[in-house]
Every structure is written in structure tokens, then in C-alpha cells.
Design an enzyme around this catalytic site. Structure first.
Site, PDB file in Angstrom:
ATOM      1  N   HIS A   1     -17.777  52.250  -8.954  1.00  0.00           N
ATOM      2  CA  HIS A   1     -16.357  52.322  -9.314  1.00  0.00           C
ATOM      3  C   HIS A   1     -15.449  51.459  -8.442  1.00  0.00           C
ATOM      4  O   HIS A   1     -14.255  51.370  -8.707  1.00  0.00           O
ATOM      5  CB  HIS A   1     -15.868  53.768  -9.241  1.00  0.00           C
ATOM      6  CG  HIS A   1     -15.663  54.252  -7.832  1.00  0.00           C
ATOM      7  ND1 HIS A   1     -16.715  54.588  -7.020  1.00  0.00           N
ATOM      8  CD2 HIS A   1     -14.550  54.416  -7.087  1.00  0.00           C
ATOM      9  CE1 HIS A   1     -16.247  54.964  -5.842  1.00  0.00           C
ATOM     10  NE2 HIS A   1     -14.947  54.856  -5.841  1.00  0.00           N
TER      11      HIS A   1
HETATM   12  C1  UD1 Z   1      -9.805  56.504  -5.976  1.00  0.00           C
HETATM   13  C2  UD1 Z   1      -9.761  56.129  -4.494  1.00  0.00           C
HETATM   14  C3  UD1 Z   1     -11.152  55.744  -4.033  1.00  0.00           C
HETATM   15  C4  UD1 Z   1     -12.171  56.815  -4.373  1.00  0.00           C
HETATM   16  C5  UD1 Z   1     -12.096  57.062  -5.874  1.00  0.00           C
HETATM   17  C6  UD1 Z   1     -13.086  58.081  -6.352  1.00  0.00           C
HETATM   18  C7  UD1 Z   1      -7.675  55.100  -3.739  1.00  0.00           C
HETATM   19  C8  UD1 Z   1      -7.046  53.824  -3.302  1.00  0.00           C
HETATM   20  N1  UD1 Z   1      -8.894  54.995  -4.259  1.00  0.00           N
HETATM   21  O1  UD1 Z   1     -10.153  55.338  -6.711  1.00  0.00           O
HETATM   22  O2  UD1 Z   1     -11.124  55.583  -2.629  1.00  0.00           O
HETATM   23  O3  UD1 Z   1     -13.458  56.378  -4.012  1.00  0.00           O
HETATM   24  O4  UD1 Z   1     -10.771  57.510  -6.172  1.00  0.00           O
HETATM   25  O5  UD1 Z   1     -12.986  58.219  -7.737  1.00  0.00           O
HETATM   26  O6  UD1 Z   1      -7.069  56.127  -3.607  1.00  0.00           O
HETATM   27  N2  UD1 Z   1      -8.534  57.490 -14.105  1.00  0.00           N
HETATM   28  C9  UD1 Z   1      -8.665  58.324 -15.168  1.00  0.00           C
HETATM   29  N3  UD1 Z   1      -8.676  59.678 -14.925  1.00  0.00           N
HETATM   30  C10 UD1 Z   1      -8.564  60.199 -13.685  1.00  0.00           C
HETATM   31  C11 UD1 Z   1      -8.420  59.318 -12.602  1.00  0.00           C
HETATM   32  C12 UD1 Z   1      -8.413  57.960 -12.828  1.00  0.00           C
HETATM   33  O7  UD1 Z   1      -8.775  57.912 -16.316  1.00  0.00           O
HETATM   34  O8  UD1 Z   1      -8.588  61.434 -13.555  1.00  0.00           O
HETATM   35  C13 UD1 Z   1      -8.581  56.021 -14.341  1.00  0.00           C
HETATM   36  C14 UD1 Z   1      -7.207  55.434 -14.608  1.00  0.00           C
HETATM   37  O9  UD1 Z   1      -7.350  54.401 -15.502  1.00  0.00           O
HETATM   38  C15 UD1 Z   1      -6.839  54.876 -13.251  1.00  0.00           C
HETATM   39  C16 UD1 Z   1      -8.180  54.432 -12.709  1.00  0.00           C
HETATM   40  O10 UD1 Z   1      -9.122  55.389 -13.205  1.00  0.00           O
HETATM   41  O11 UD1 Z   1      -5.906  53.837 -13.335  1.00  0.00           O
HETATM   42  C17 UD1 Z   1      -8.239  54.398 -11.212  1.00  0.00           C
HETATM   43  O12 UD1 Z   1      -7.824  55.650 -10.653  1.00  0.00           O
HETATM   44  P1  UD1 Z   1      -7.206  55.688  -9.172  1.00  0.00           P
HETATM   45  O13 UD1 Z   1      -6.934  57.081  -8.757  1.00  0.00           O
HETATM   46  O14 UD1 Z   1      -6.087  54.722  -9.063  1.00  0.00           O
HETATM   47  O15 UD1 Z   1      -8.341  55.071  -8.280  1.00  0.00           O
HETATM   48  P2  UD1 Z   1      -9.922  55.267  -8.275  1.00  0.00           P
HETATM   49  O16 UD1 Z   1     -10.535  53.995  -8.741  1.00  0.00           O
HETATM   50  O17 UD1 Z   1     -10.355  56.528  -8.941  1.00  0.00           O
END
Ligand code: UD1
Length: 370
Positions: free
Chosen positions: A205
Site C-alpha cells: 500500500h
Molecule cells: C495510512 C498511513 C500509513 C499506514 C496506512 C495503513 C499516513 C500518512 N499514512 O496510509 O502510514 O501504513 O495508513 O493503511 O497517515 N481509503 C479508503 N477507506 C479507508 C481509508 C482509506 O477507501 O478507510 C482510501 C482513500 O482513497 C484514501 C486512500 O485510501 O485516499 C489513502 O488513505 P490515507 O488514510 O490517506 O492513507 P493510507 O494510504 O491508508
């Protein structure tokens, strides 16, 4: 003493669970779970509350996704209002996600003490958003709880006061040890028609791996190479699912009979799949530690790690983009000649959470500003 315990994203939940599991022994500490809502899908959040027996959050900030600035800013505004309303004595943050730095900043500026669990870890790679979050959170923390010796050394080098830094062990391993009986018996591999010890467990991821089409395409090619030799169980993070689709890579993976792509899995299911795997391929931080503890070979698709003990003492190999090394490791794992870890890491003994609460309870002013 009112202690806000902050959780926002998936890797936070198993860490804060270790504190709530031992909270009854410290009735003078009122632990209040604040959920920022950084992760909001049922499979990224709710399932962890169920699996881990976490209490209902006292506040859900509901921030959701966004750019770094939008997400961090939304957590800050939401948490600032909560702090103004409820005046906590201490804000305890874990790990390195955007919610971690956001709440630490609000607390530090609002005169509330900050405690950071998993302090001091450094990848020395400032292109990782998590590294920025780690460095900045430690710079404004009053109490730093460290999981491995490298963290103590990093904090010393950054000039953090020695009396505020405590090597306590690993809260994520506390939770793993507490839940071991529950996940070991689950045999989740059977759900995918896999054999015990006969498959690879894969997670992917990191933006550096999934956000660029040429990088992700190369990784997919190697995953197909792997799946031809060893079936792969692959719970797909929402970010990765989106990118695979966007870059036109999803169909080839889904069509491959050796690749079992599924929705994100809960805590118990993930640990069951990891514990029974022949190998793990990942770019996660926490999984490098879980595999070291369980003695499962781990191939990490990153150039560096903030958790060096997993390489020096554990079962982890940093692959980066060295695909010859990747294939060599897979073959050695298959042949049974991949190195074993050196066994237990000191203080990864299931009691880190209790040590943390003891130190908070004993610290002058709960560790907060005088
Ligand atoms: C975040 C953390 C990362 C951790 C990861 C575990 C930061 C900078 N990054 O990254 O350190 O390893 O979580 O998962 O805080 N999304 C969904 N549903 C959700 C959550 C996210 O669809 O419940 C999708 C959305 O499109 C979102 C993308 O995933 O834009 C990224 O989510 P985000 O929380 O920004 O960062 P992660 O890549 O999950």
C-alpha cells in the site's frame, strides 16, 4: 488523570488495544479513546474494534481521506475543539500516521502533555510521509516510549532528553501475544483453498510502490512470477485497489489462478494468515515486526526500514527493487535455506503496555508541561 488515546488509521488500533487491555490496573488513569476517522471503511476500522475488543471512542472526529494538508488540518481542527471542551492532561499518540502528528501538534500548542508510543524509529527517508510525522512528533513529545534500541539512539542523536525516553518494548506484540490463541486456531488459509505453510501472504500500500504506474507494473510482474511458484493470499488496500484499476493492471492479477485477491481483512484473519504462511511479502511497517516475532520469513518491498532489529535479529530482508534478490530469497525459502531469526527480541514480551501506563502514572504531572 485524563489521557486521550488517539487512533485514526488501521495500524493504530492494535497498538492502542494493548493499553486498554491493562487499563484496569491503573484506575488513576482515565483512558479516553479518540478516533480521528482517518480510516473509515468497515474493513479498515470497525472490524478492528470488534476483533480487538476496543471500547467505543468517546469522540469520533470523522475526518476521512484527503490530501496530507486537508487530512492533517481536519484532524487538528477537530481535536482542538475536543481539547478545548474537555481539557485532557495528556495526549497519547501512537505510530506515524497523519493523525499522530496532527493531535500531537494540537496538544503541544494547547499546553497538554504529549506521549508518543513507538517513538524514535527512523527510516532516514524523508520522501516517506511517515518519516516526517515521526521526526516532528518526537520533537514535541514530553514522553517517548521506544520499541527497539535503535530508537533510543536516534532520539539521543536528535538531542531529546534522556529522562523522557523509555525503552519499553512493543505494544503491537503485546496485542499479538494476547490474541495468539484466538488467531492461531482460525486456519484462515482454508477459506482460500490454501495449505498450512504452503502460501505467501502479501500486503502492498505504500505510495512509493503503488502510486507510479511503471513501479507498480514491475511489482505486479514479480507477483505473477511468485504466484506461479507459490499461491499468494493478497488482501488489497483501498489505495492499491484504486491504483491497480487506474493503471489497467487489475485484470491480469485477478485472472491469475495463483493470486487470491480479497478485500482488506480484519486483525485476527490477517494474523492467522501471517502465522501459517510460508513467507510474507509486504511494504508494511508493523508486519515486519509481527513476522519477526512469529519467525515467518518476511521480504520487504522497501529500500529501508525504521525497524532495523527485524533485519539484524529477525526474519526480515529488505528487497527494495532488487528483483534478483527477491527471487533468490523466494527460492531459498522454498528450499528451507533462508535464515531463521534469532528468536525473541528483548522486551517484546507482552508487557510493554503495562510499562507505559506505569511510567505515565509515575511521571511528574503525567509527563506534561510543568
Ligand atoms: C495510512 C498511513 C500509513 C499506514 C496506512 C495503513 C499516513 C500518512 N499514512 O496510509 O502510514 O501504513 O495508513 O493503511 O497517515 N481509503 C479508503 N477507506 C479507508 C481509508 C482509506 O477507501 O478507510 C482510501 C482513500 O482513497 C484514501 C486512500 O485510501 O485516499 C489513502 O488513505 P490515507 O488514510 O490517506 O492513507 P493510507 O494510504 O491508508
Amino acid at each position: 488523570m485524563r489521557v486521550d488515546v488517539i487512533a485514526g488509521a488501521r495500524p493504530n488500533f492494535m497498538k492502542v488495544a494493548a493499553l486498554f487491555a491493562v487499563a484496569d490496573a491503573r484506575p488513576e488513569l482515565e483512558l479516553r479513546l479518540v478516533h480521528t476517522g482517518q480510516h473509515y471503511d468497515a474493513g479498515m476500522s470497525d472490524v478492528f474494534f470488534r476483533d480487538l475488543g476496543l471500547p467505543e471512542p468517546v469522540r469520533h472526529l470523522g475526518v476521512g481521506s484527503g490530501t496530507h494538508a486537508v487530512q492533517t488540518g481536519a484532524v487538528m481542527a477537530g481535536y482542538e475543539a475536543w481539547v478545548a471542551e474537555t481539557r485532557p492532561d495528556l495526549c497519547l499518540v501512537v505510530g506515524d500516521v497523519n493523525s499522530t502528528i496532527a493531535c500531537a501538534l494540537v496538544a503541544a500548542k494547547g499546553g497538554v502533555g504529549v506521549a508518543h508510543v513507538e517513538a524514535g524509529l527512523r527510516s532516514f527517508d524523508r520522501t516517506m510521509p511517515e518519516e516526517i510525522n515521526r521526526v516532528l512528533t518526537d520533537a514535541i513529545s514530553d514522553l517517548m516510549f521506544v520499541s527497539e534500541p535503535s530508537g533510543v539512539e536516534n532520539l539521543r542523536r536528535e538531542g531529546r532528553p534522556a529522562e523522557a525516553v523509555h525503552l519499553v518494548g512493543n505494544v503491537m506484540i503485546d496485542t499479538l501475544a494476547r490474541m495468539r490463541d484466538r488467531f492461531e486456531g482460525l486456519a484462515q488459509f482454508g477459506r482460500y483453498g490454501l495449505e498450512d505453510g504452503g502460501y505467501a501472504f502479501l500486503t502492498l500500500h505504500r505510495p512509493s510502490n503503488v502510486d507510479h504506474p511503471e513501479v507498480l507494473s514491475r511489482i505486479c510482474g514479480e507477483l505473477i512470477w511468485l504466484a506461479e511458484r507459490c499461491p499468494v493470499a493478497f488482501p488489497v488496500h483501498p489505495r492499491t485497489a484504486g491504483r491497480l484499476k487506474e493503471f489497467g493492471l487489475l485484470d491480469a492479477l485477478e485472472a491469475h489462478p495463483g493470486l487470491h485477491m480479497v478485500e482488506p481483512v480484519g486483525y485476527l484473519e490477517a494474523l492467522s494468515l501471517i502465522a501459517h504462511a510460508r513467507m510474507v511479502v509486504t511494504d508494511s511497517g508493523g508486519i515486519q515486526e509481527e513476522t519477526t516475532f512469529l519467525g515467518v520469513p518476511c521480504l520487504t518491498l522497501r529500500e529501508n526500514t525504521e525497524r532495523p532489529v527485524t533485519v539484524t535479529h529477525g526474519t526480515n530482508t529488505l528487497i527494495g527493487r532488487d528483483w534478483a534478490l527477491f527471487r533468490d530469497c523466494v527460492e531459498r525459502i522454498g528450499a528451507g535455506t533462508y535464515r531463521a531469526g534469532q528468536g525473541a527480541i528483548p522486551l517484546w514480551d507482552g508487557h510493554a503496555g503495562a510499562r507505559i501506563l506505569d511510567l505515565i502514572a509515575g511521571a511528574p504531572n503525567g509527563g506534561g508541561p510543568a
